[in-house]
Scaffold this active site. Structure first.
Site, PDB file in Angstrom:
ATOM      1  N   ASP A  28      78.890  11.131  20.489  1.00  9.84           N
ATOM      2  CA  ASP A  28      78.321   9.776  20.811  1.00  9.84           C
ATOM      3  C   ASP A  28      78.727   9.130  22.135  1.00  9.84           C
ATOM      4  OD1 ASP A  28      77.050   7.464  19.281  1.00  9.84           O
ATOM      5  OD2 ASP A  28      79.094   6.775  19.327  1.00  9.84           O
ATOM      6  N   GLU A  34      74.658  12.611  23.752  1.00 13.30           N
ATOM      7  CA  GLU A  34      74.146  11.169  23.724  1.00 13.30           C
ATOM      8  C   GLU A  34      74.328  10.329  24.739  1.00 13.30           C
ATOM      9  OE1 GLU A  34      73.501   7.123  22.226  1.00 13.30           O
ATOM     10  OE2 GLU A  34      75.367   7.644  21.844  1.00 13.30           O
TER      11      GLU A  34
END
EC number: 2.4.1.18
Length: 623
Positions: free
Chosen positions: A308, A351
């Site tokens: 993330d 990401e």
């Protein structure tokens, strides 16, 4: 654990030394707290009823070991399921902390660590683990899922925070595996399962980096879920958060009385979400995170980690204007190289919304070493195009094709994720321009375009039934929608489209090879028509080898019908319609089998209703 590697940031097994480990007739506890003046283990043994046998904990003083920065205590009689935490003294005060390396945590709002024995589970996926790959030249169709809101016990539709409504890892395994297999998903990506105190953070502000959340059960139950997925040929990917952690006082914040894991300066130490940023220049922090990544892949057999907010590691606070954070970038390279070596065939997915060069380039070639990068540009441009009114689509025609201008710079994965269906953004189906009836044909065309575009795929749960309510972690998905014909037809369409994707190598074998893609039409803004050809790479080998598989996709994304639209398709003799978004079985108006496309003399002629798309299998010309 090698102490020198721990300090230099090259350790990947710190969890095998630090934390609580059952040994003989008890357990040994270790923690790293160099600034502590002293540490005591607070221990709550379990009684025969499975509850703590005492209200007040027993206390055991820890003593310094190794170079004096580590503390250790052995407790005879400590066993599986017992609760504990560390009371850490510094500067005449103390705070009680959960174990940073703890293998388990009690259910929120409790936060004490739980002794877990990770041994004893008999895995049945030896062949899977030995044969898995990162799937560069294989299909990868990911179903992104939040475990607590996919389904709830009793099928209740109302919002609930009651733990009794959650299925356990063990209970969810069979229905989840059956659903994924039926719907044609060959991988599932779980939103973070590391322990976290706040349900509404969805796991993205963790406190237990080695602790599967107790919301859904125990460590062994999670192992069983992953094992069950592997037995059905479904990969398990886990969201991993290497950027920041929750500020709760029982967690990592000021762990030994000082900023041990975080930056001491709030200007770079506090994230935009109010959490603490990890200080990636510290070797101890690197070893902590690297060990956590290796732990999830090794102990639980996860097949990949989706990492993330990588932009917040690459650039200071994610701001390109503030420059590259060199130490943090170096951390990514070391971690990714080490994890790939220790966990063969795993997938590391970034990401990342930046233009930083080389995210998916191998580390030895100067890259960051990820296998895939989310294509956020494709996602934004595609959704914005489908939100645009038909009268403005000619002017925005090339927004839909722009992604292919940069696509081969990285190995991209196409995401329509949870981030796109929350916070007032509307769901994917709801984003489509127009009224209720017009949203469905456009959503069908959108997903066909996604299948046609090179790159692995990811869709968030609920999108496959054209859910129109934004995702809420307190409610299960709106499965009742499938009682409505138009939503059930959409689900059937998504199932058949997924099956088509998995069955045809042209749609994934050449994802990152320029020879696997070409535009057949990308210069008709007046009609808002696009056409794509995907093919397997290599083709006939001159010695009787197979011809390449070729699939053409044709889209009319205007609100006008185009009858007899002609499209050159070189070297093709005929075309078989594989799927048509306008078929009545999917909610359209054309009977399946009532074909509206012919191919003669290298020209495809088709009747194109508004907001439609079709995929056609091309056969080569003889000779």
């Amino acid at each position: 654990m090698n102490i020198q590697d721990f300090y230099s940031g090259h350790e990947f097994f710190a969890h095998t030394y630090l934390g609580a480990h059952l040994e003989g007739e008890g357990a040994t506890f270790r923690t790293f707290a160099p600034a502590a003046d002293g540490i005591v283990v607070l221990w709550w043994p379990l009684g025969d009823d499975g509850e703590p046998s005492c209200d007040e904990p027993r206390t055991v003083e820890m003593h310094r070991v190794e170079d004096g920065n580590f503390y250790e205590a052995s407790i005879p009689g400590a066993s599986e399921g017992d609760l504990y935490q560390f009371r850490i003294y510094h500067g005449g005060r103390y705070l009680d902390h959960a174990d940073p390396y703890g293998y388990g945590t009690e259910l929120r709002p409790g936060h004490r660590s739980v002794i877990r024995d990770l041994g004893g589970y008999q895995w049945g996926d030896t062949q899977w683990m030995g044969e898995r790959t990162s799937r560069t030249n294989a299909p990868l169709n990911i179903y992104e899922l939040h475990l607590g809101s996919w389904r709830k016990r009793g099928g209740a539709e109302e919002a609930s925070d009651d733990p009794a409504d959650w299925y356990s890892y063990e209970e969810i395994a069979d229905p989840l595996v059956e659903y994924l297999a039926t719907m044609g998903f060959d991988a599932v990506e779980f939103l973070p399962l590391a322990e976290h105190p706040l349900d509404a953070s969805w796991g993205y502000q963790p406190t237990g980096f080695f602790s599967p959340t107790s919301r859904y059960g125990t460590a062994r139950q999670l192992m069983g879920l992953v094992d069950r997925l592997h037995a059905t040929g479904i990969a398990a990917i886990l969201d991993f958060v290497p950027v920041h952690f929750a500020v709760d006082s029982f967690g990592l914040a000021n762990y030994d009385g000082t900023a041990l894991y975080e930056y001491p300066n709030d200007a770079v130490g506090v994230s935009e979400w109010g959490s603490h940023n990890f200080m990636h220049s510290r070797g101890e922090v690197r070893s902590f995170l690297q060990s956590s990544a290796n732990y999830w892949l090794g102990a639980y057999h996860f097949d990949g980690l989706r990492m993330d907010a990588i932009s917040r590691i690459i650039y200071w606070q994610g701001d390109e204007a503030r420059g590259v954070n060199g130490n943090a970038v170096d951390f990514l390279r070391v971690m990714n190289s080490g994890v790939h070596a220790l966990d063969p065939g795993c997938m590391l997915i970034a990401e990342d919304s930046t233009n930083y060069d080389g995210v998916t380039r191998p580390v030895e070639q100067g890259g960051l070493g990820f296998d895939y990068k989310w294509d956020m540009g494709w996602m934004h441009d595609t959704l914005e195009f489908f939100q645009t009114g038909p009268e403005w689509r000619p002017q925005n025609y090339h927004k839909l094709s722009f992604s292919m201008m940069y696509y081969y710079n990285e190995r991209y994965l196409l995401p329509l994720s949870h981030d796109e269906v929350v916070h007032g953004k509307a769901t994917v189906a709801q984003k489509m321009w127009g009224d209720y009836g017009l949203k469905f044909p456009q959503a069908r065309a959108l997903y066909l375009y996604m299948a046609a575009h090179p790159g692995k795929k990811l869709n968030f749960m609920g999108s496959e039934v054209a859910q129109l309510r934004e995702w809420d972690e307190r409610r299960q998905q709106d499965w009742f929608l499938t009682t409505y014909p138009v939503h059930d037809a959409f689900r059937r369409y998504c199932r058949d489209l997924n099956a088509l994707y998995l069955a045809h190598p042209a749609l994934w074998e050449g994802d990152y090879d320029r020879d696997g893609f070409r535009w057949l039409q990308v210069d008709d803004p007046e009609h808002v028509v696009y056409a794509i050809e995907r093919s397997t790479v290599g083709g006939a080998d001159g010695e009787g080898g197979p011809e390449p598989e070729r699939i053409a996709f044709v889209f009319n994304l205007s609100d006008q019908a185009h009858e007899g639209y002609e499209l050159p398709v070189p070297d093709a003799a005929s075309a078989e319609v594989l799927i048509d978004t306008a078929w009545d079985c999917y909610g359209g108006t054309i009977a399946r089998g009532d074909e509206r496309a012919t191919l003669e003399d290298g020209t495809l002629t088709a009747d194109l209703p508004p907001f439609c798309g079709m995929a056609l299998l091309l056969s080569p010309q003889e000779g």
